[in-house]
Design a protein around this motif. Structure first.
Motif, PDB file in Angstrom:
ATOM      1  N   UNK A 276      34.973  15.638  -9.809  1.00  0.00           N
ATOM      2  CA  UNK A 276      35.658  14.349  -9.922  1.00  0.00           C
ATOM      3  C   UNK A 276      34.910  13.261  -9.152  1.00  0.00           C
ATOM      4  N   UNK A 277      34.456  13.576  -7.955  1.00  0.00           N
ATOM      5  CA  UNK A 277      33.692  12.606  -7.160  1.00  0.00           C
ATOM      6  C   UNK A 277      32.359  12.288  -7.834  1.00  0.00           C
ATOM      7  N   UNK A 278      31.733  13.300  -8.404  1.00  0.00           N
ATOM      8  CA  UNK A 278      30.464  13.089  -9.121  1.00  0.00           C
ATOM      9  C   UNK A 278      30.649  12.155 -10.311  1.00  0.00           C
ATOM     10  N   UNK A 279      31.738  12.345 -11.023  1.00  0.00           N
ATOM     11  CA  UNK A 279      32.015  11.506 -12.185  1.00  0.00           C
ATOM     12  C   UNK A 279      32.259  10.048 -11.798  1.00  0.00           C
ATOM     13  N   UNK A 280      32.642   9.819 -10.550  1.00  0.00           N
ATOM     14  CA  UNK A 280      32.863   8.453 -10.049  1.00  0.00           C
ATOM     15  C   UNK A 280      31.580   7.847  -9.468  1.00  0.00           C
ATOM     16  N   UNK A 281      30.468   8.576  -9.572  1.00  0.00           N
ATOM     17  CA  UNK A 281      29.193   8.039  -9.130  1.00  0.00           C
ATOM     18  C   UNK A 281      28.740   8.438  -7.741  1.00  0.00           C
ATOM     19  N   UNK A 282      29.478   9.312  -7.083  1.00  0.00           N
ATOM     20  CA  UNK A 282      29.092   9.784  -5.757  1.00  0.00           C
ATOM     21  C   UNK A 282      28.193  11.019  -5.889  1.00  0.00           C
ATOM     22  N   UNK A 283      27.527  11.369  -4.809  1.00  0.00           N
ATOM     23  CA  UNK A 283      26.712  12.586  -4.739  1.00  0.00           C
ATOM     24  C   UNK A 283      27.339  13.505  -3.688  1.00  0.00           C
ATOM     25  N   UNK A 284      28.436  14.160  -4.041  1.00  0.00           N
ATOM     26  CA  UNK A 284      29.159  14.975  -3.064  1.00  0.00           C
ATOM     27  C   UNK A 284      28.414  16.262  -2.701  1.00  0.00           C
ATOM     28  N   UNK A 285      28.776  16.795  -1.550  1.00  0.00           N
ATOM     29  CA  UNK A 285      28.226  18.051  -1.056  1.00  0.00           C
ATOM     30  C   UNK A 285      29.354  19.071  -0.944  1.00  0.00           C
ATOM     31  N   UNK A 286      29.052  20.323  -1.187  1.00  0.00           N
ATOM     32  CA  UNK A 286      29.982  21.402  -0.872  1.00  0.00           C
ATOM     33  C   UNK A 286      29.532  21.976   0.468  1.00  0.00           C
ATOM     34  N   UNK A 287      30.437  21.998   1.429  1.00  0.00           N
ATOM     35  CA  UNK A 287      30.126  22.433   2.791  1.00  0.00           C
ATOM     36  C   UNK A 287      30.956  23.669   3.103  1.00  0.00           C
ATOM     37  N   UNK A 288      30.290  24.768   3.400  1.00  0.00           N
ATOM     38  CA  UNK A 288      30.968  26.035   3.681  1.00  0.00           C
ATOM     39  C   UNK A 288      31.092  26.255   5.182  1.00  0.00           C
ATOM     40  N   UNK A 289      32.299  26.600   5.607  1.00  0.00           N
ATOM     41  CA  UNK A 289      32.570  26.909   7.004  1.00  0.00           C
ATOM     42  C   UNK A 289      32.776  28.412   7.160  1.00  0.00           C
TER      43      UNK A 289
ATOM     44  N   UNK B 223      39.169  23.303   1.198  1.00  0.00           N
ATOM     45  CA  UNK B 223      39.945  24.249   0.399  1.00  0.00           C
ATOM     46  C   UNK B 223      39.617  25.692   0.733  1.00  0.00           C
ATOM     47  N   UNK B 224      40.591  26.551   0.525  1.00  0.00           N
ATOM     48  CA  UNK B 224      40.360  27.984   0.650  1.00  0.00           C
ATOM     49  C   UNK B 224      39.744  28.523  -0.634  1.00  0.00           C
ATOM     50  N   UNK B 225      40.130  27.951  -1.767  1.00  0.00           N
ATOM     51  CA  UNK B 225      39.607  28.408  -3.052  1.00  0.00           C
ATOM     52  C   UNK B 225      38.455  27.512  -3.507  1.00  0.00           C
ATOM     53  N   UNK B 226      37.331  28.142  -3.778  1.00  0.00           N
ATOM     54  CA  UNK B 226      36.135  27.411  -4.191  1.00  0.00           C
ATOM     55  C   UNK B 226      36.375  26.591  -5.456  1.00  0.00           C
ATOM     56  N   UNK B 227      37.185  27.095  -6.370  1.00  0.00           N
ATOM     57  CA  UNK B 227      37.436  26.368  -7.620  1.00  0.00           C
ATOM     58  C   UNK B 227      38.082  25.005  -7.359  1.00  0.00           C
ATOM     59  N   UNK B 228      38.931  24.912  -6.344  1.00  0.00           N
ATOM     60  CA  UNK B 228      39.538  23.622  -6.004  1.00  0.00           C
ATOM     61  C   UNK B 228      38.489  22.655  -5.454  1.00  0.00           C
ATOM     62  N   UNK B 229      37.587  23.173  -4.622  1.00  0.00           N
ATOM     63  CA  UNK B 229      36.511  22.337  -4.080  1.00  0.00           C
ATOM     64  C   UNK B 229      35.590  21.875  -5.209  1.00  0.00           C
ATOM     65  N   UNK B 230      35.292  22.757  -6.133  1.00  0.00           N
ATOM     66  CA  UNK B 230      34.416  22.405  -7.255  1.00  0.00           C
ATOM     67  C   UNK B 230      35.059  21.351  -8.155  1.00  0.00           C
ATOM     68  N   UNK B 231      36.369  21.425  -8.316  1.00  0.00           N
ATOM     69  CA  UNK B 231      37.079  20.429  -9.128  1.00  0.00           C
ATOM     70  C   UNK B 231      36.969  19.041  -8.494  1.00  0.00           C
ATOM     71  N   UNK B 232      37.199  18.965  -7.184  1.00  0.00           N
ATOM     72  CA  UNK B 232      37.085  17.684  -6.496  1.00  0.00           C
ATOM     73  C   UNK B 232      35.631  17.204  -6.477  1.00  0.00           C
ATOM     74  N   UNK B 233      34.706  18.117  -6.316  1.00  0.00           N
ATOM     75  CA  UNK B 233      33.276  17.799  -6.351  1.00  0.00           C
ATOM     76  C   UNK B 233      32.926  17.150  -7.693  1.00  0.00           C
TER      77      UNK B 233
END
Length: 89
Positions: A35-48, A23-33
């Motif tokens: 959602x994935x966390x709530x499903x039991x995953x340990x997601x990472x935010x990766x900045x390019x 995503x270009x907007x951090x808020x969109x990445x945080x929302x998906x992060x």
């Protein structure tokens, strides 16, 4: 990573990672992060350096291991059709 301008602030220890969104907007990445966390995953935010922020799941050093994570993640409602594997070579 070089195709996306290289990694910026994130240092990935593993060679591979399943990317479920970029995503270009951090808020969109945080929302998906979240959602994935709530499903039991340990997601990472990766900045390019290009400004994109990706959400990664299941970092691994072996391709078979990351493929197993990819198959599992594809069954989740939060996973888009264009999910891909980052090769952090």
């Amino acid at each position: 990573p070089s195709a996306l301008g290289g990694l910026y602030a994130t240092r990935l220890e593993a060679r591979y990672c399943v990317i479920v969104g970029a995503f270009e907007q951090r808020s969109n990445a945080e929302r998906l992060h979240k959602e994935a966390s709530e499903k039991g995953y340990s997601p990472l935010l990766i900045s390019f350096r290009s400004g994109l922020i990706a959400v990664g799941i299941g970092p691994a050093d072996s391709l078979p291991e990351v493929m197993q994570t990819l198959r599992k993640v594809k069954e989740e409602t939060f996973c888009p059709d264009d999910v891909w594997i980052l090769d952090n070579e």
